[in-house]
Motif scaffolding. Sequence first.
Motif, PDB file in Angstrom:
ATOM      1  N   ILE A  44      -5.652 -91.313  10.570  1.00 51.49           N
ATOM      2  CA  ILE A  44      -4.378 -90.656  10.854  1.00 51.49           C
ATOM      3  C   ILE A  44      -3.863 -89.998   9.580  1.00 51.49           C
ATOM      4  O   ILE A  44      -3.745 -90.643   8.545  1.00 51.49           O
ATOM      5  CB  ILE A  44      -3.336 -91.668  11.359  1.00 51.49           C
ATOM      6  N   ALA A  45      -3.565 -88.695   9.665  1.00 55.86           N
ATOM      7  CA  ALA A  45      -2.916 -87.986   8.557  1.00 55.86           C
ATOM      8  C   ALA A  45      -1.423 -88.006   8.844  1.00 55.86           C
ATOM      9  O   ALA A  45      -0.971 -87.576   9.902  1.00 55.86           O
ATOM     10  CB  ALA A  45      -3.429 -86.555   8.465  1.00 55.86           C
ATOM     11  N   SER A  46      -0.656 -88.524   7.912  1.00 56.21           N
ATOM     12  CA  SER A  46       0.758 -88.756   8.154  1.00 56.21           C
ATOM     13  C   SER A  46       1.552 -88.573   6.873  1.00 56.21           C
ATOM     14  O   SER A  46       1.002 -88.517   5.779  1.00 56.21           O
ATOM     15  CB  SER A  46       0.934 -90.189   8.664  1.00 56.21           C
ATOM     16  N   ASP A  47       2.879 -88.485   7.025  1.00 52.01           N
ATOM     17  CA  ASP A  47       3.756 -88.572   5.866  1.00 52.01           C
ATOM     18  C   ASP A  47       3.801 -90.030   5.443  1.00 52.01           C
ATOM     19  O   ASP A  47       3.985 -90.918   6.269  1.00 52.01           O
ATOM     20  CB  ASP A  47       5.185 -88.138   6.229  1.00 52.01           C
ATOM     21  N   ILE A  48       3.613 -90.274   4.165  1.00 47.80           N
ATOM     22  CA  ILE A  48       3.709 -91.631   3.639  1.00 47.80           C
ATOM     23  C   ILE A  48       4.784 -91.611   2.572  1.00 47.80           C
ATOM     24  O   ILE A  48       4.690 -90.886   1.590  1.00 47.80           O
ATOM     25  CB  ILE A  48       2.371 -92.120   3.068  1.00 47.80           C
ATOM     26  N   LYS A  49       5.800 -92.399   2.772  1.00 43.77           N
ATOM     27  CA  LYS A  49       6.929 -92.444   1.840  1.00 43.77           C
ATOM     28  C   LYS A  49       6.578 -93.287   0.613  1.00 43.77           C
ATOM     29  O   LYS A  49       5.631 -94.058   0.631  1.00 43.77           O
ATOM     30  CB  LYS A  49       8.169 -93.016   2.539  1.00 43.77           C
ATOM     31  N   GLU A  50       7.377 -93.142  -0.440  1.00 41.14           N
ATOM     32  CA  GLU A  50       7.123 -93.889  -1.679  1.00 41.14           C
ATOM     33  C   GLU A  50       7.130 -95.399  -1.461  1.00 41.14           C
ATOM     34  O   GLU A  50       6.441 -96.134  -2.139  1.00 41.14           O
ATOM     35  CB  GLU A  50       8.145 -93.508  -2.743  1.00 41.14           C
ATOM     36  N   ASP A  51       7.916 -95.863  -0.492  1.00 39.40           N
ATOM     37  CA  ASP A  51       7.980 -97.305  -0.228  1.00 39.40           C
ATOM     38  C   ASP A  51       6.867 -97.768   0.719  1.00 39.40           C
ATOM     39  O   ASP A  51       6.834 -98.921   1.124  1.00 39.40           O
ATOM     40  CB  ASP A  51       9.349 -97.698   0.322  1.00 39.40           C
TER      41      ASP A  51
END
Length: 90
Positions: A44-51
């Motif tokens: 899955i290509a996704s937005d990954i946040k810093e947290d």
Amino acid sequence: MLDLRIEEIAENTLKNINSKNEFDFLNNSIPIITIVERMGVKVIASDIKEDGQIILNNKLIETFDTNKVIVVNKEQSNSRRRFTVAHELG
């Protein structure tokens, strides 16, 4: 001895995945995402946040429908995503 066994496992895995000789591994880049998906792992290509939170279609994802998932940051280059998938697999 262990190295020989690892090489044997790798060769057998590639033979199983490429049983129809679809891929020319010597002259082209290895289609790692296709290989991983054929092994039953969802990529899955996704937005990954810093947290570390995973955002997909503007929704926070907390669980997946399978335990075989590799999530890559869609903001990274294609080669970086390929590296991440290969790294997580091996």
